[in-house]
Design a protein around this motif. Structure first.
Motif, PDB file in Angstrom:
ATOM      1  N   ASP A  27       0.630  -1.178  -0.024  1.00  0.00           N
ATOM      2  CA  ASP A  27       0.078  -0.032  -0.037  1.00  0.00           C
ATOM      3  C   ASP A  27       1.008   1.117   0.073  1.00  0.00           C
ATOM      4  OD1 ASP A  27      -2.189   1.260   0.023  1.00  0.00           O
ATOM      5  OD2 ASP A  27      -2.888   0.669   1.739  1.00  0.00           O
ATOM      6  N   VAL A  28       0.589   2.176  -0.551  1.00  0.00           N
ATOM      7  CA  VAL A  28       1.128   3.448  -0.955  1.00  0.00           C
ATOM      8  C   VAL A  28       0.588   4.526  -0.347  1.00  0.00           C
ATOM      9  CG1 VAL A  28       2.612   5.033  -2.663  1.00  0.00           C
ATOM     10  CG2 VAL A  28       2.621   2.515  -3.055  1.00  0.00           C
ATOM     11  N   LEU A  29       1.240   5.327   0.358  1.00  0.00           N
ATOM     12  CA  LEU A  29       0.608   6.461   1.178  1.00  0.00           C
ATOM     13  C   LEU A  29       0.931   7.648   0.155  1.00  0.00           C
ATOM     14  CD1 LEU A  29      -0.712   7.853   3.487  1.00  0.00           C
ATOM     15  CD2 LEU A  29       1.454   8.393   4.368  1.00  0.00           C
ATOM     16  N   TYR A  30      -0.541   8.390  -0.289  1.00  0.00           N
ATOM     17  CA  TYR A  30      -0.348   9.501  -1.155  1.00  0.00           C
ATOM     18  C   TYR A  30      -0.367  10.840  -0.429  1.00  0.00           C
ATOM     19  CZ  TYR A  30      -1.822   6.061  -4.920  1.00  0.00           C
ATOM     20  OH  TYR A  30      -1.606   5.300  -5.961  1.00  0.00           O
ATOM     21  N   GLY A  31      -0.811  10.855   0.715  1.00  0.00           N
ATOM     22  CA  GLY A  31      -1.015  12.029   1.644  1.00  0.00           C
ATOM     23  C   GLY A  31      -1.983  12.057   2.729  1.00  0.00           C
ATOM     24  N   VAL A  32      -1.707  12.780   3.607  1.00  0.00           N
ATOM     25  CA  VAL A  32      -2.272  13.051   5.098  1.00  0.00           C
ATOM     26  C   VAL A  32      -2.832  14.612   4.992  1.00  0.00           C
ATOM     27  CG1 VAL A  32      -2.353  12.705   7.420  1.00  0.00           C
ATOM     28  CG2 VAL A  32      -1.073  11.177   5.889  1.00  0.00           C
ATOM     29  N   TYR A  33      -4.128  14.530   5.306  1.00  0.00           N
ATOM     30  CA  TYR A  33      -4.635  15.898   5.292  1.00  0.00           C
ATOM     31  C   TYR A  33      -5.521  16.142   6.639  1.00  0.00           C
ATOM     32  CZ  TYR A  33      -3.077  15.428   0.523  1.00  0.00           C
ATOM     33  OH  TYR A  33      -2.511  15.101  -0.592  1.00  0.00           O
ATOM     34  N   LYS A  34      -5.664  17.406   6.904  1.00  0.00           N
ATOM     35  CA  LYS A  34      -6.656  17.898   8.184  1.00  0.00           C
ATOM     36  C   LYS A  34      -7.938  18.157   7.682  1.00  0.00           C
ATOM     37  CE  LYS A  34      -3.067  19.757  11.141  1.00  0.00           C
ATOM     38  NZ  LYS A  34      -2.531  21.100  11.786  1.00  0.00           N
ATOM     39  N   ALA A  35      -9.020  17.587   8.617  1.00  0.00           N
ATOM     40  CA  ALA A  35     -10.356  18.114   7.887  1.00  0.00           C
ATOM     41  C   ALA A  35     -11.239  17.873   9.140  1.00  0.00           C
ATOM     42  CB  ALA A  35     -10.789  17.134   6.951  1.00  0.00           C
ATOM     43  N   ALA A  36     -12.543  18.287   9.013  1.00  0.00           N
ATOM     44  CA  ALA A  36     -13.392  18.240  10.065  1.00  0.00           C
ATOM     45  C   ALA A  36     -14.495  17.485   9.605  1.00  0.00           C
ATOM     46  CB  ALA A  36     -14.057  19.721  10.539  1.00  0.00           C
ATOM     47  N   TYR A  37     -14.679  16.310  10.343  1.00  0.00           N
ATOM     48  CA  TYR A  37     -15.671  15.178  10.003  1.00  0.00           C
ATOM     49  C   TYR A  37     -17.044  15.729  10.409  1.00  0.00           C
ATOM     50  CZ  TYR A  37     -18.069  10.671   9.164  1.00  0.00           C
ATOM     51  OH  TYR A  37     -18.714   9.862   8.705  1.00  0.00           O
ATOM     52  N   GLN A  38     -17.885  16.249   9.575  1.00  0.00           N
ATOM     53  CA  GLN A  38     -19.325  16.627   9.930  1.00  0.00           C
ATOM     54  C   GLN A  38     -20.472  15.538  10.129  1.00  0.00           C
ATOM     55  OE1 GLN A  38     -20.028  19.752   6.983  1.00  0.00           O
ATOM     56  NE2 GLN A  38     -19.177  21.295   8.444  1.00  0.00           N
ATOM     57  N   GLY A  39     -20.171  14.553   9.732  1.00  0.00           N
ATOM     58  CA  GLY A  39     -21.011  13.382   9.589  1.00  0.00           C
ATOM     59  C   GLY A  39     -21.392  12.571   8.389  1.00  0.00           C
ATOM     60  N   ASN A  40     -22.308  11.767   8.500  1.00  0.00           N
ATOM     61  CA  ASN A  40     -22.769  11.130   7.161  1.00  0.00           C
ATOM     62  C   ASN A  40     -24.221  10.893   7.337  1.00  0.00           C
ATOM     63  OD1 ASN A  40     -23.516   8.140   7.850  1.00  0.00           O
ATOM     64  ND2 ASN A  40     -21.833   8.508   9.262  1.00  0.00           N
ATOM     65  N   VAL A  41     -24.838  10.623   5.985  1.00  0.00           N
ATOM     66  CA  VAL A  41     -26.336  10.339   5.721  1.00  0.00           C
ATOM     67  C   VAL A  41     -26.433   9.329   4.669  1.00  0.00           C
ATOM     68  CG1 VAL A  41     -26.492  12.397   4.187  1.00  0.00           C
ATOM     69  CG2 VAL A  41     -28.417  11.430   5.368  1.00  0.00           C
ATOM     70  N   PRO A  42     -27.338   8.403   4.963  1.00  0.00           N
ATOM     71  CA  PRO A  42     -27.463   7.275   3.720  1.00  0.00           C
ATOM     72  C   PRO A  42     -28.265   8.068   2.637  1.00  0.00           C
ATOM     73  CG  PRO A  42     -28.206   6.423   5.991  1.00  0.00           C
ATOM     74  CD  PRO A  42     -27.874   8.044   6.203  1.00  0.00           C
ATOM     75  N   LEU A  43     -27.875   7.935   1.474  1.00  0.00           N
ATOM     76  CA  LEU A  43     -28.562   8.605   0.339  1.00  0.00           C
ATOM     77  C   LEU A  43     -30.024   8.197   0.116  1.00  0.00           C
ATOM     78  CD1 LEU A  43     -25.903   8.432  -2.397  1.00  0.00           C
ATOM     79  CD2 LEU A  43     -26.365  10.233  -0.750  1.00  0.00           C
ATOM     80  N   ASP A  44     -30.322   6.926   0.541  1.00  0.00           N
ATOM     81  CA  ASP A  44     -31.671   6.584   0.694  1.00  0.00           C
ATOM     82  C   ASP A  44     -32.438   7.197   1.746  1.00  0.00           C
ATOM     83  OD1 ASP A  44     -31.193   4.631  -1.071  1.00  0.00           O
ATOM     84  OD2 ASP A  44     -30.927   2.840   0.007  1.00  0.00           O
ATOM     85  N   SER A  45     -31.972   7.838   2.377  1.00  0.00           N
ATOM     86  CA  SER A  45     -32.790   8.616   3.394  1.00  0.00           C
ATOM     87  C   SER A  45     -33.106  10.260   2.815  1.00  0.00           C
ATOM     88  CB  SER A  45     -32.330   8.676   4.772  1.00  0.00           C
ATOM     89  OG  SER A  45     -31.040   9.438   4.744  1.00  0.00           O
ATOM     90  N   LEU A  46     -32.505  10.698   1.975  1.00  0.00           N
ATOM     91  CA  LEU A  46     -32.684  11.833   1.504  1.00  0.00           C
ATOM     92  C   LEU A  46     -33.930  12.132   1.019  1.00  0.00           C
ATOM     93  CD1 LEU A  46     -29.118  12.459  -0.057  1.00  0.00           C
ATOM     94  CD2 LEU A  46     -29.899  13.024   2.385  1.00  0.00           C
ATOM     95  N   GLN A  47     -34.493  13.146   1.344  1.00  0.00           N
ATOM     96  CA  GLN A  47     -36.069  13.537   1.066  1.00  0.00           C
ATOM     97  C   GLN A  47     -36.062  14.057  -0.359  1.00  0.00           C
ATOM     98  OE1 GLN A  47     -38.783  12.889   2.689  1.00  0.00           O
ATOM     99  NE2 GLN A  47     -37.605  12.047   4.311  1.00  0.00           N
ATOM    100  N   ASN A  48     -35.010  14.980  -0.864  1.00  0.00           N
ATOM    101  CA  ASN A  48     -34.875  15.385  -2.250  1.00  0.00           C
ATOM    102  C   ASN A  48     -33.888  15.267  -2.979  1.00  0.00           C
ATOM    103  OD1 ASN A  48     -37.125  17.357  -1.425  1.00  0.00           O
ATOM    104  ND2 ASN A  48     -35.802  18.509  -0.265  1.00  0.00           N
ATOM    105  N   LYS A  49     -33.307  13.800  -2.904  1.00  0.00           N
ATOM    106  CA  LYS A  49     -32.491  13.357  -3.813  1.00  0.00           C
ATOM    107  C   LYS A  49     -32.754  13.374  -5.351  1.00  0.00           C
ATOM    108  CE  LYS A  49     -33.389   8.298  -3.499  1.00  0.00           C
ATOM    109  NZ  LYS A  49     -32.760   6.946  -3.135  1.00  0.00           N
ATOM    110  N   SER A  50     -31.636  13.623  -6.026  1.00  0.00           N
ATOM    111  CA  SER A  50     -31.931  13.640  -7.520  1.00  0.00           C
ATOM    112  C   SER A  50     -32.390  12.643  -7.996  1.00  0.00           C
ATOM    113  CB  SER A  50     -30.497  13.985  -8.126  1.00  0.00           C
ATOM    114  OG  SER A  50     -30.673  14.290  -9.586  1.00  0.00           O
ATOM    115  N   SER A  51     -33.092  12.716  -9.046  1.00  0.00           N
ATOM    116  CA  SER A  51     -33.758  11.485  -9.939  1.00  0.00           C
ATOM    117  C   SER A  51     -33.046  11.295 -11.264  1.00  0.00           C
ATOM    118  CB  SER A  51     -35.115  11.430  -9.972  1.00  0.00           C
ATOM    119  OG  SER A  51     -35.672  12.736 -10.738  1.00  0.00           O
ATOM    120  N   ILE A  52     -31.956  12.434 -11.375  1.00  0.00           N
ATOM    121  CA  ILE A  52     -31.232  12.391 -12.698  1.00  0.00           C
ATOM    122  C   ILE A  52     -30.286  11.592 -12.785  1.00  0.00           C
ATOM    123  CG2 ILE A  52     -29.969  13.867 -14.337  1.00  0.00           C
ATOM    124  CD1 ILE A  52     -31.415  16.397 -12.850  1.00  0.00           C
ATOM    125  N   ASP A  53     -30.200  10.565 -13.783  1.00  0.00           N
ATOM    126  CA  ASP A  53     -29.125   9.491 -13.942  1.00  0.00           C
ATOM    127  C   ASP A  53     -28.482   9.698 -15.298  1.00  0.00           C
ATOM    128  OD1 ASP A  53     -27.738   7.280 -13.674  1.00  0.00           O
ATOM    129  OD2 ASP A  53     -29.299   5.912 -14.024  1.00  0.00           O
TER     130      ASP A  53
END
Length: 232
Positions: free
Chosen positions: A23-49
């Protein structure tokens, strides 16, 4: 790919320890993890495919949904390797998430906001697509591009590996065919044309006076079977 800044040395050393063989390490970066949400639970998710348009719109909706949750963001390291993306808690270095590149569908800024990006990950354990949302500062805004390029490079490597495997298999099959043809040619040279071969067991022989057609064959088979029964 881009090397991590010197200030990320601690995160880099930790991520190298998490990297598997090859395994090759490409980089390490700082961020703030705000959370996650299942796409199936989105009320206004896109129907464009159409290509990534649907996923980009879903990232926008997911970022808004996570923002509405008003969760406290967690300061994290994000390590990008040649096989996965590793999310680590900044202080404790606990692993929050490990996302294999093969399951990352998209990594992009939230449309209209380059300070936030979403990573759409298909979790094979629960068979659910989730959008993980992160906030980044200007110096880290290259991170979504690094993840995207890592995914593309991994996909290219896997495609080449499959093609190479198929070519090796074809070479082996061709070599075996040449060997079989050489063996058959030797047999034909020794005994004449070989029309076919089968594995059989000789049951016995019956004397025949001249050629008398199919009837004598049936009679001979009957006599051989009778001999076999008498011997048993």
């Amino acid at each position: 790919f881009f090397s991590p800044p010197p200030s990320h040395r601690m995160g880099t050393n930790l991520s190298k320890a998490l990297c598997g063989p090859g395994d090759v390490l490409y980089g390490v970066y700082k961020a703030a993890y705000q959370g996650n949400v299942p796409l199936d639970s989105l009320q206004n998710k896109s129907s464009i495919d159409i290509g990534n348009i649907q996923q980009l719109e879903n990232v926008r909706v997911a970022c808004r949904a996570v923002e509405d949750m008003k969760q406290e963001a967690r300061k994290v390291w994000i390590a990008v390797t040649s096989t996965q993306v590793i999310v680590l808690e900044r202080k404790t270095h606990d692993v929050i998430n490990q996302m294999p590149l093969v399951n990352i569908k998209l990594c992009s800024y939230c449309p209209g906001n380059t300070k936030v990006f979403g990573c759409v990950y298909s979790d094979p354990a629960v068979r659910v697509d989730c959008c993980h949302v992160f906030a980044i500062k200007p110096l880290q805004q290259i991170l979504p591009k690094v993840v995207t390029e890592a995914v593309e490079k991994y996909q290219k490597f896997e495609k080449e590996r499959v093609v190479d495997s198929m070519e090796r298999r074809a070479t082996i099959n061709a070599r075996d065919m040449v060997t079989r043809r050489g063996t058959r040619a030797a047999e034909e040279k020794a005994t004449g044309q070989v029309l076919g071969s089968r594995v059989c067991r000789l049951l016995g022989t019956v004397p025949v006076d001249g050629i008398k057609g199919k009837e004598i064959i049936n009679q001979a088979i009957g006599e051989v079977m009778q001999q076999q029964e008498e011997e048993q």
